[in-house]
Scaffold this motif. Structure first.
Motif, PDB file in Angstrom:
ATOM      1  N   PHE A   1     -52.392  11.552 -46.645  1.00  0.00           N
ATOM      2  CA  PHE A   1     -53.583  12.418 -47.101  1.00  0.00           C
ATOM      3  C   PHE A   1     -54.111  13.449 -46.215  1.00  0.00           C
ATOM      4  O   PHE A   1     -54.017  13.107 -45.047  1.00  0.00           O
ATOM      5  CB  PHE A   1     -54.739  11.650 -47.840  1.00  0.00           C
TER       6      PHE A   1
ATOM      7  N   VAL B   1     -57.780  15.704 -45.460  1.00  0.00           N
ATOM      8  CA  VAL B   1     -59.080  15.870 -45.922  1.00  0.00           C
ATOM      9  C   VAL B   1     -59.812  17.060 -45.089  1.00  0.00           C
ATOM     10  O   VAL B   1     -59.352  17.017 -43.931  1.00  0.00           O
ATOM     11  CB  VAL B   1     -60.420  14.721 -45.933  1.00  0.00           C
ATOM     12  N   ASP B   2     -60.381  17.903 -45.643  1.00  0.00           N
ATOM     13  CA  ASP B   2     -61.233  19.071 -44.782  1.00  0.00           C
ATOM     14  C   ASP B   2     -62.529  18.746 -44.710  1.00  0.00           C
ATOM     15  O   ASP B   2     -63.103  18.245 -45.829  1.00  0.00           O
ATOM     16  CB  ASP B   2     -60.514  20.427 -45.593  1.00  0.00           C
TER      17      ASP B   2
ATOM     18  N   LEU C   1     -59.995   6.978 -49.224  1.00  0.00           N
ATOM     19  CA  LEU C   1     -61.624   7.182 -49.247  1.00  0.00           C
ATOM     20  C   LEU C   1     -62.425   6.290 -48.267  1.00  0.00           C
ATOM     21  O   LEU C   1     -63.381   6.405 -47.686  1.00  0.00           O
ATOM     22  CB  LEU C   1     -62.124   7.512 -50.588  1.00  0.00           C
TER      23      LEU C   1
ATOM     24  N   ALA D   1     -66.063  11.602 -48.421  1.00  0.00           N
ATOM     25  CA  ALA D   1     -65.075  12.353 -48.887  1.00  0.00           C
ATOM     26  C   ALA D   1     -65.282  12.386 -50.329  1.00  0.00           C
ATOM     27  O   ALA D   1     -65.378  11.375 -50.995  1.00  0.00           O
ATOM     28  CB  ALA D   1     -63.922  12.486 -48.219  1.00  0.00           C
ATOM     29  N   ASP D   2     -65.131  13.395 -51.151  1.00  0.00           N
ATOM     30  CA  ASP D   2     -64.947  13.620 -52.482  1.00  0.00           C
ATOM     31  C   ASP D   2     -63.512  13.912 -52.842  1.00  0.00           C
ATOM     32  O   ASP D   2     -63.331  13.393 -53.900  1.00  0.00           O
ATOM     33  CB  ASP D   2     -65.979  14.808 -53.108  1.00  0.00           C
ATOM     34  N   GLU D   3     -62.899  14.734 -52.106  1.00  0.00           N
ATOM     35  CA  GLU D   3     -61.582  15.214 -52.556  1.00  0.00           C
ATOM     36  C   GLU D   3     -60.528  14.904 -51.335  1.00  0.00           C
ATOM     37  O   GLU D   3     -60.872  15.065 -50.128  1.00  0.00           O
ATOM     38  CB  GLU D   3     -61.743  16.665 -52.763  1.00  0.00           C
ATOM     39  N   LEU D   4     -59.410  14.367 -51.687  1.00  0.00           N
ATOM     40  CA  LEU D   4     -58.219  14.290 -50.824  1.00  0.00           C
ATOM     41  C   LEU D   4     -56.948  15.182 -51.373  1.00  0.00           C
ATOM     42  O   LEU D   4     -56.921  15.167 -52.623  1.00  0.00           O
ATOM     43  CB  LEU D   4     -57.982  12.833 -50.547  1.00  0.00           C
ATOM     44  N   GLN D   5     -56.340  15.687 -50.304  1.00  0.00           N
ATOM     45  CA  GLN D   5     -54.897  16.132 -50.877  1.00  0.00           C
ATOM     46  C   GLN D   5     -53.940  15.498 -50.480  1.00  0.00           C
ATOM     47  O   GLN D   5     -53.791  15.027 -49.337  1.00  0.00           O
ATOM     48  CB  GLN D   5     -54.594  17.623 -50.023  1.00  0.00           C
ATOM     49  N   ARG D   6     -53.214  14.981 -51.435  1.00  0.00           N
ATOM     50  CA  ARG D   6     -51.846  13.966 -51.070  1.00  0.00           C
ATOM     51  C   ARG D   6     -50.966  14.777 -50.416  1.00  0.00           C
ATOM     52  O   ARG D   6     -50.367  15.901 -50.809  1.00  0.00           O
ATOM     53  CB  ARG D   6     -51.389  13.358 -52.380  1.00  0.00           C
TER      54      ARG D   6
ATOM     55  N   HIS E   1     -55.286   6.392 -53.116  1.00  0.00           N
ATOM     56  CA  HIS E   1     -56.249   7.395 -52.907  1.00  0.00           C
ATOM     57  C   HIS E   1     -57.806   6.871 -52.695  1.00  0.00           C
ATOM     58  O   HIS E   1     -58.495   7.109 -51.768  1.00  0.00           O
ATOM     59  CB  HIS E   1     -56.325   8.340 -53.945  1.00  0.00           C
TER      60      HIS E   1
END
Length: 128
Positions: free
Chosen positions: A84, A86-87, A44, A55-60, A40
């Motif tokens: 991953f 990311v939005d 990033l 980015a602060d947040e990623l979805q696996r 992760h």
């Protein structure tokens, strides 16, 4: 075995695809994982290096493995990839680095059709 990350970038109902140079194919944002680096964290870093996105947040999304082709560096090498999602905010545009020459925002199926590698296309099609 080598380690890589792949990141699908979603903006509303569209996905980012980037034209890689000098390899001349369309791909998502992706890159190698450095020794001792978590997947992760690598994702990033690659987002920041290739698009300028902090980015602060990623979805696996999952993982897969592939074998490098004869025309790639280290042909025959097995590669483990973690993927991953990311939005990004409406209106956000990437600032591409030297690895890419252009980009497009496309609806899911159009993006999947343009992608060179089958695994990223299959992951994209599997998103809810």
């Amino acid at each position: 075995m080598s380690r890589e990350v792949l990141i699908h970038v979603r903006r509303g109902g569209e996905f980012l695809v980037a034209h890689r140079s000098p390899d001349d194919y369309w791909h998502t944002i992706a890159g190698g994982v450095e020794p001792g680096e978590a997947f992760h964290v690598a994702a990033l870093r690659e987002l920041r290096e290739e698009t300028g996105l902090e980015a602060d947040e990623l979805q696996r999304l999952g993982e897969f493995a592939y074998t490098r082709e004869s025309w790639e560096d280290e042909p025959g090498l097995r590669v483990h990839v973690e993927a991953f999602l990311v939005d990004v905010e409406p209106g956000w545009e990437p600032e591409l680095n030297e690895e890419h020459v252009e980009y497009r925002w496309l609806r899911r199926e159009d993006a999947a059709e343009l992608l060179f590698w089958p695994e990223p296309a299959a992951l994209l099609r599997s998103l809810p």
